[in-house]
Design a protein around this motif. Structure first.
Motif, PDB file in Angstrom:
ATOM      1  N   PHE A   1       0.701  -1.534   0.182  1.00 18.01           N
ATOM      2  CA  PHE A   1      -0.033  -0.048   0.087  1.00 18.01           C
ATOM      3  C   PHE A   1       0.744   1.201   0.126  1.00 18.01           C
ATOM      4  O   PHE A   1       0.406   2.157  -0.629  1.00 18.01           O
ATOM      5  CB  PHE A   1      -1.118  -0.005   1.234  1.00 18.01           C
ATOM      6  N   ASP A   2       1.809   1.086   0.703  1.00 18.71           N
ATOM      7  CA  ASP A   2       2.959   2.276   0.613  1.00 18.71           C
ATOM      8  C   ASP A   2       3.474   2.646  -0.571  1.00 18.71           C
ATOM      9  O   ASP A   2       4.224   3.835  -0.693  1.00 18.71           O
ATOM     10  CB  ASP A   2       3.675   2.458   1.787  1.00 18.71           C
TER      11      ASP A   2
ATOM     12  N   ASP B   1      -2.240   9.218  -6.801  1.00 24.56           N
ATOM     13  CA  ASP B   1      -3.502   9.633  -7.540  1.00 24.56           C
ATOM     14  C   ASP B   1      -4.478   8.324  -7.603  1.00 24.56           C
ATOM     15  O   ASP B   1      -5.222   8.269  -8.244  1.00 24.56           O
ATOM     16  CB  ASP B   1      -3.500  10.130  -8.848  1.00 24.56           C
ATOM     17  N   TRP B   2      -4.038   7.269  -6.862  1.00 27.06           N
ATOM     18  CA  TRP B   2      -4.649   6.010  -6.597  1.00 27.06           C
ATOM     19  C   TRP B   2      -5.992   6.112  -6.759  1.00 27.06           C
ATOM     20  O   TRP B   2      -6.779   5.109  -7.234  1.00 27.06           O
ATOM     21  CB  TRP B   2      -4.167   4.924  -5.621  1.00 27.06           C
ATOM     22  N   ALA B   3      -6.561   7.088  -5.797  1.00 23.26           N
ATOM     23  CA  ALA B   3      -8.093   7.177  -5.627  1.00 23.26           C
ATOM     24  C   ALA B   3      -8.888   7.468  -6.816  1.00 23.26           C
ATOM     25  O   ALA B   3     -10.065   7.449  -6.879  1.00 23.26           O
ATOM     26  CB  ALA B   3      -8.358   7.837  -4.429  1.00 23.26           C
ATOM     27  N   GLN B   4      -8.147   8.182  -7.822  1.00 21.85           N
ATOM     28  CA  GLN B   4      -8.840   8.818  -8.865  1.00 21.85           C
ATOM     29  C   GLN B   4      -8.697   7.732 -10.065  1.00 21.85           C
ATOM     30  O   GLN B   4      -9.345   7.946 -11.120  1.00 21.85           O
ATOM     31  CB  GLN B   4      -8.329  10.038  -9.492  1.00 21.85           C
ATOM     32  N   ARG B   5      -8.102   6.491  -9.899  1.00 19.62           N
ATOM     33  CA  ARG B   5      -7.853   5.558 -10.761  1.00 19.62           C
ATOM     34  C   ARG B   5      -9.042   4.365 -10.966  1.00 19.62           C
ATOM     35  O   ARG B   5      -9.525   4.144  -9.559  1.00 19.62           O
ATOM     36  CB  ARG B   5      -6.495   5.118 -10.648  1.00 19.62           C
ATOM     37  N   PRO B   6      -9.362   3.797 -11.699  1.00 17.02           N
ATOM     38  CA  PRO B   6     -10.148   2.514 -11.398  1.00 17.02           C
ATOM     39  C   PRO B   6      -9.310   1.641 -10.788  1.00 17.02           C
ATOM     40  O   PRO B   6      -8.206   1.274 -10.944  1.00 17.02           O
ATOM     41  CB  PRO B   6     -10.052   1.998 -13.019  1.00 17.02           C
TER      42      PRO B   6
ATOM     43  N   GLY C   1      -2.021  -3.009  -4.448  1.00 15.05           N
ATOM     44  CA  GLY C   1      -1.883  -1.903  -3.313  1.00 15.05           C
ATOM     45  C   GLY C   1      -3.039  -1.441  -2.726  1.00 15.05           C
ATOM     46  O   GLY C   1      -3.101  -1.420  -1.356  1.00 15.05           O
ATOM     47  N   VAL C   2      -3.990  -1.234  -3.537  1.00 20.63           N
ATOM     48  CA  VAL C   2      -5.456  -1.119  -2.804  1.00 20.63           C
ATOM     49  C   VAL C   2      -5.700  -2.339  -1.790  1.00 20.63           C
ATOM     50  O   VAL C   2      -6.400  -2.008  -0.897  1.00 20.63           O
ATOM     51  CB  VAL C   2      -6.620  -0.563  -3.711  1.00 20.63           C
ATOM     52  N   VAL C   3      -5.898  -3.393  -2.455  1.00 21.32           N
ATOM     53  CA  VAL C   3      -5.935  -4.546  -1.601  1.00 21.32           C
ATOM     54  C   VAL C   3      -5.166  -4.841  -0.325  1.00 21.32           C
ATOM     55  O   VAL C   3      -5.769  -4.758   0.872  1.00 21.32           O
ATOM     56  CB  VAL C   3      -5.934  -5.735  -2.284  1.00 21.32           C
ATOM     57  N   ASP C   4      -4.049  -4.463  -0.400  1.00 17.36           N
ATOM     58  CA  ASP C   4      -2.926  -4.462   0.788  1.00 17.36           C
ATOM     59  C   ASP C   4      -3.450  -3.442   1.531  1.00 17.36           C
ATOM     60  O   ASP C   4      -3.190  -3.782   2.999  1.00 17.36           O
ATOM     61  CB  ASP C   4      -1.519  -4.098   0.141  1.00 17.36           C
TER      62      ASP C   4
ATOM     63  N   ARG D   1     -15.484   2.159 -12.071  1.00 21.08           N
ATOM     64  CA  ARG D   1     -14.524   1.128 -11.438  1.00 21.08           C
ATOM     65  C   ARG D   1     -13.621   1.686 -10.392  1.00 21.08           C
ATOM     66  O   ARG D   1     -12.727   1.124 -10.020  1.00 21.08           O
ATOM     67  CB  ARG D   1     -13.687   0.400 -12.378  1.00 21.08           C
ATOM     68  N   ARG D   2     -13.671   3.207 -10.007  1.00 21.63           N
ATOM     69  CA  ARG D   2     -13.265   3.689  -8.931  1.00 21.63           C
ATOM     70  C   ARG D   2     -13.791   3.152  -7.553  1.00 21.63           C
ATOM     71  O   ARG D   2     -14.924   2.790  -7.557  1.00 21.63           O
ATOM     72  CB  ARG D   2     -13.211   4.984  -8.696  1.00 21.63           C
ATOM     73  N   LEU D   3     -12.956   2.900  -6.689  1.00 22.75           N
ATOM     74  CA  LEU D   3     -13.485   2.142  -5.386  1.00 22.75           C
ATOM     75  C   LEU D   3     -14.726   3.067  -4.715  1.00 22.75           C
ATOM     76  O   LEU D   3     -14.381   4.462  -4.718  1.00 22.75           O
ATOM     77  CB  LEU D   3     -12.129   2.121  -4.362  1.00 22.75           C
ATOM     78  N   LEU D   4     -15.774   2.644  -4.502  1.00 24.58           N
ATOM     79  CA  LEU D   4     -16.755   3.214  -3.863  1.00 24.58           C
ATOM     80  C   LEU D   4     -16.880   2.809  -2.415  1.00 24.58           C
ATOM     81  O   LEU D   4     -16.838   3.559  -1.401  1.00 24.58           O
ATOM     82  CB  LEU D   4     -18.176   2.782  -4.420  1.00 24.58           C
ATOM     83  N   GLN D   5     -16.725   1.390  -1.924  1.00 21.97           N
ATOM     84  CA  GLN D   5     -16.904   1.036  -0.356  1.00 21.97           C
ATOM     85  C   GLN D   5     -16.556  -0.435  -0.236  1.00 21.97           C
ATOM     86  O   GLN D   5     -16.944  -1.217  -0.973  1.00 21.97           O
ATOM     87  CB  GLN D   5     -18.346   1.203   0.037  1.00 21.97           C
TER      88      GLN D   5
END
Length: 144
Positions: free
Chosen positions: A3-4, A9-14, A23-26, A48-52
């Motif tokens: 994740f580190d 800009d990961w939150a703006q990407r699918p 990294g998001v899963v981690d 496909r951006r993370l919602l919840q």
């Protein structure tokens, strides 16, 4: 990927972007869930951006594949009523990240639950204590 190491800009990407998914899963799946076992549904916006993220615990013990699939199906049926139609599924479990026959059975069950509820599963990943891996589409990975 850890994740580190996520790009700024990961939150703006699918979430399905190969440069961010692991990294998001981690980031989302804690060590306790990886040690005890859980299923994560990463609900996504239409882009496909993370919602919840939603955690479904496999405690006590390792639940049967059919039992996990039914809990996933019920949750997906509910979220589909709220116009959520895209998901990434994560199998959090102890052991190595190499997929097992149970992982592959779970993926097939998740895909069936998604078809039954009109939701598209974009990826299935494994989060083990020391690593994260995305299961390739089409069963290209043999079980350990």
């Amino acid at each position: 990927m850890r994740f580190d190491e996520l790009p700024r800009d990961w939150a703006q990407r699918p979430i399905t972007d190969p440069d961010v998914l692991e990294g998001v899963v981690d980031l989302i799946v804690p060590e306790q869930a990886r040690s005890e076992g859980a299923t994560y549904l990463l609900l996504c916006h239409p882009n496909r951006r993370l919602l919840q993220p939603i955690c479904l615990s496999d405690q006590p013990g390792r639940a049967a594949v059919g039992e996990v699939a039914e809990r996933v199906r019920l949750m997906l049926a509910e979220v589909s009523r709220h116009d959520v139609h895209d998901v990434v599924v994560v199998i959090a479990r102890p052991g190595r990240v190499t997929p097992t026959s149970r992982d592959l059975d779970l993926r097939a069950a998740f895909e069936g639950a998604c078809r039954a509820t009109g939701i598209t599963v974009h990826a299935v990943a494994i989060a083990a204590p020391d690593d994260v891996a995305v299961l390739p589409a089409g069963g290209q990975w043999a079980a350990a």
